[in-house]
Design an enzyme around this catalytic site. Sequence first.
Site, PDB file in Angstrom:
ATOM      1  N   GLU A  83      39.993 -40.102  19.900  1.00  0.00           N
ATOM      2  CA  GLU A  83      39.183 -38.895  19.754  1.00  0.00           C
ATOM      3  C   GLU A  83      37.727 -39.229  20.090  1.00  0.00           C
ATOM      4  O   GLU A  83      37.190 -40.210  19.586  1.00  0.00           O
ATOM      5  CB  GLU A  83      39.262 -38.354  18.326  1.00  0.00           C
ATOM      6  CG  GLU A  83      38.580 -36.996  18.195  1.00  0.00           C
ATOM      7  CD  GLU A  83      38.734 -36.380  16.800  1.00  0.00           C
ATOM      8  OE1 GLU A  83      38.150 -35.314  16.575  1.00  0.00           O
ATOM      9  OE2 GLU A  83      39.423 -36.964  15.956  1.00  0.00           O
ATOM     10  N   GLY A 227      33.975 -43.273  10.906  1.00  0.00           N
ATOM     11  CA  GLY A 227      34.390 -43.657   9.573  1.00  0.00           C
ATOM     12  C   GLY A 227      35.878 -43.954   9.524  1.00  0.00           C
ATOM     13  O   GLY A 227      36.305 -44.962   8.969  1.00  0.00           O
ATOM     14  N   MET A 229      39.986 -42.388  11.436  1.00  0.00           N
ATOM     15  CA  MET A 229      40.649 -41.517  12.397  1.00  0.00           C
ATOM     16  C   MET A 229      42.032 -41.157  11.899  1.00  0.00           C
ATOM     17  O   MET A 229      42.812 -42.010  11.488  1.00  0.00           O
ATOM     18  CB  MET A 229      40.732 -42.239  13.752  1.00  0.00           C
ATOM     19  CG  MET A 229      41.382 -41.407  14.833  1.00  0.00           C
ATOM     20  SD  MET A 229      40.450 -39.892  15.171  1.00  0.00           S
ATOM     21  CE  MET A 229      41.788 -38.778  15.605  1.00  0.00           C
ATOM     22  N   ASN A 231      44.904 -40.284  13.098  1.00  0.00           N
ATOM     23  CA  ASN A 231      46.099 -40.361  13.947  1.00  0.00           C
ATOM     24  C   ASN A 231      47.371 -40.124  13.135  1.00  0.00           C
ATOM     25  O   ASN A 231      47.544 -40.696  12.072  1.00  0.00           O
ATOM     26  CB  ASN A 231      46.192 -41.750  14.594  1.00  0.00           C
ATOM     27  CG  ASN A 231      44.879 -42.209  15.171  1.00  0.00           C
ATOM     28  OD1 ASN A 231      44.320 -41.578  16.043  1.00  0.00           O
ATOM     29  ND2 ASN A 231      44.373 -43.317  14.647  1.00  0.00           N
ATOM     30  N   GLU A 264      41.102 -38.107   5.659  1.00  0.00           N
ATOM     31  CA  GLU A 264      42.039 -38.375   6.755  1.00  0.00           C
ATOM     32  C   GLU A 264      43.458 -37.928   6.400  1.00  0.00           C
ATOM     33  O   GLU A 264      44.190 -37.435   7.257  1.00  0.00           O
ATOM     34  CB  GLU A 264      42.020 -39.862   7.116  1.00  0.00           C
ATOM     35  CG  GLU A 264      40.641 -40.410   7.476  1.00  0.00           C
ATOM     36  CD  GLU A 264      39.893 -39.584   8.516  1.00  0.00           C
ATOM     37  OE1 GLU A 264      40.542 -39.011   9.418  1.00  0.00           O
ATOM     38  OE2 GLU A 264      38.656 -39.508   8.429  1.00  0.00           O
ATOM     39  N   HIS A 267      43.789 -34.209   6.865  1.00  0.00           N
ATOM     40  CA  HIS A 267      43.875 -33.832   8.279  1.00  0.00           C
ATOM     41  C   HIS A 267      45.328 -33.670   8.740  1.00  0.00           C
ATOM     42  O   HIS A 267      45.566 -33.033   9.774  1.00  0.00           O
ATOM     43  CB  HIS A 267      43.201 -34.894   9.158  1.00  0.00           C
ATOM     44  CG  HIS A 267      41.792 -34.582   9.527  1.00  0.00           C
ATOM     45  ND1 HIS A 267      41.382 -33.344   9.960  1.00  0.00           N
ATOM     46  CD2 HIS A 267      40.688 -35.369   9.562  1.00  0.00           C
ATOM     47  CE1 HIS A 267      40.086 -33.374  10.240  1.00  0.00           C
ATOM     48  NE2 HIS A 267      39.633 -34.588   9.996  1.00  0.00           N
TER      49      HIS A 267
END
Length: 836
Positions: A83, A227, A229, A231, A264, A267
Amino acid sequence: GDETCVKLLSLQLNDRHLVEGDDYTLAPGKLVIKASALLGTAAGAAADDAATILKSVVEIVPEENTQLSGLYKSGSMYCSQCEAMGFRRITYYPDRPDNMAVFDRVRLEANKNEYPNLLSNGNLITTGDVDSDDSDRHFAIWSDPYPKPSYLFCAVAGKLGSISDSYTTTSGRKVHLEIFSEPENTGKLDYAMESLKRSMKWDEDTFGLEYDLDLYNIVAVNDFNMGAMENKGLNVFNTAYVLADAASATDADYERVEAVIGHEYFHNWTGNRVTCRDWFQLTLKEGLTVFRDQEFSGDMGSNAVKRIEDVRGLRGRQFNEDAGPMSHPIRPDSYISMDNFYTATVYSKGAEVIRMYNTLLSKEGFRKGMDLYFERHDGSAVACDDFRAAMANANDVDLEQFALWYSTPGTPTVTYSSSYDAAIGTFSLTLTQTSQSDKPLHIPISFGLLDKETGKEVVPTVVLELKEGSQTFSFPDLAGDVVPSILRDFSAPVKLVPDSGVEDEASLAFLFANDTDGFNRWEAGQKLYTSLIFQTMDDKQSEDTLGYVMEAFGRTLNDKDASDYSIQAYAMTLPGESTLAESMEVIDPIGIRDSRGSVKKAIARKFQADLQRRYDELTAEMEGEEFKVDAASVGKRRLRNTLLGYLCAIKETPEEQTTVADLATKQFEAATGMTDKIAALTELSSMDGEGAAARDTALAKFYEDANGDALVLNKWFSCQALSSLDDVLDRVKVLLKHPDFTLSNPNRCRSLISAFAMNAAPFHDESGAGYKFLGDLLAELDQLNPQISSRMGGALIQWRRYDDTRGALMKEQLQRLADMESISDDLFEVVSRGLK
């Protein structure tokens, strides 16, 4: 694709090898397959009802990837960061976020001795040895059943340690949880694991959202631009946001680990299952997920403390961004490099916009909107307007006017005036808004009234909806005069100022003593402190203001019944320099530091005995206590370190310098955790005169104790870069040559260079030496890592807010950078906007 790091070796469409020039062309940033090649292959495929398959073979060199975008090497580990546009640095692919595909089969292969861990998204299907002459190689095949854009792709290969656990979802799915790090760091992963399980439980309880795969992996990486990600199924984390133990992490570090682990994880639904249609919609996933992690952190600790911390951060960073040349709405309308718009505006202000939905619709109404959002859009790439429509439709309300928040840059201002008609017992409040929008915004103002005689709340919190340029709200049937409490819980990201331009300090003192809203009690104190600091700067100190401040501070300090030590500590903490700067038309960094320091010293001298007594009481209470990261323990440490900061402000005479150096040294040496140790070192780092020897001894000891721990060394660098010593720039220049400093690690760069740029007084020295220092480093850093250089470049772009001398010197460095032949798009966008 990015031709600067991706070499195309072959391209095949079904069984046909394509030829460059005849079948496809390569241009900067793109691979174009000609229609003739596509049509010919498609016709053949249609004949036997087979799919058309494009196969590309590329060559990349991760070891040379200093940008840390795409596939790169961090220490002995290979990892990826895709990203926003990293996947094009791995291979040619249409990497728009709305191009969602099932990555059904990802095969990783490597030497099994050097890289025993092969990780990717989704579920692990199979592993095995490679059937070849090289028996040292092995493979792993992963499959992610959920469609995702390429920015969520991830691959990791390394020799890693890990801890594992499991979580059983509400529906009974048992999920394997594993967190990986370099083997020597596995002892610092326990708090992250506990935070992950709390996140999963909270999302089920609060939003009914369960995890959807059989496993959830996290990998900690030393070299990382961001910070963390999100995924799918394989989060990659900056080590600063996953590693924590008492010896290396402060309470703030623990809080950040919990928040980022939660962010995260959340997300998975707000970003992965439902993602962005295009990068202009970034706040759709980031603003929403920041709001979710803020609510999670508040529920895990103290909501009142969390709200104060979030607003302090918003005002210190995002308001400053709004006031400069990089100002943009939470949904930007243009960009050169998307990496430049992972900003405080998109994240923090975006979260405030989401919070306004929650305020306007109620917690229950917000949940209804979220449910409809997922019902409509699960598995899709959507826009901010789709989220707004779900909120409106689920609650049968009109939110068309609210849409202006997405397109309006800058910080709106709300002015207020009020009157009380004793004859009829009616209080009237007039609110007026100004912003960069041509039309009025829809602004929720949480509001309450307190009886002026008794201090009791007579009108509990109500939400006033300011939808016109100016509106008057009336409250009848009151028994007596009242004091208004406006913008409770900071219900909108606005600046609230009295219509007269002058704060009613008597009312502020009243609210500080009586308001039932924790945020507004704190806010009233901050406004009193601010008033006194600026009066001191103008050499026009009011005895009334001084009296209000001293009375409020003394009452807070000596409050034996305080139930929350953190709230007590924050109530005694002066506004930060960056917050104070937002109140000035022309920023005077030296004046701010001197005046703030003068007020802090005056308070410390007046209450020296009480401060010392309370400090000693807390020290005695804490002696021998088991280390905990609960709200009470964190609050106790926060309060004691606030007291230490005031006591160490009294250091004008040699005797005082010796006294405070001894006090800070004693805490430094006795500290059983990093929070108390770094608080003492921070005070010692700024000591001179009779305290200089203690300072140097503590810094040497801290470095020795770090024993090479990267995150602890970052604190060592930052303490020195943020000191108030007169020669701090010279010290920072020496630290640049330290064997433990490197420009190639983002955390290390931030710990020294960014920290110095945040140290406003020396950075903005009238000589311009601080600006030249940063300019020289940005020119060098831009060749290594454009994402980091562009973010650091933001320190130079606010030149219009300073006096002519400083402004000209900052602009000179911007122009020098803009004139570089090989400037990156990332840095060019920042400096060019700064020069406009």
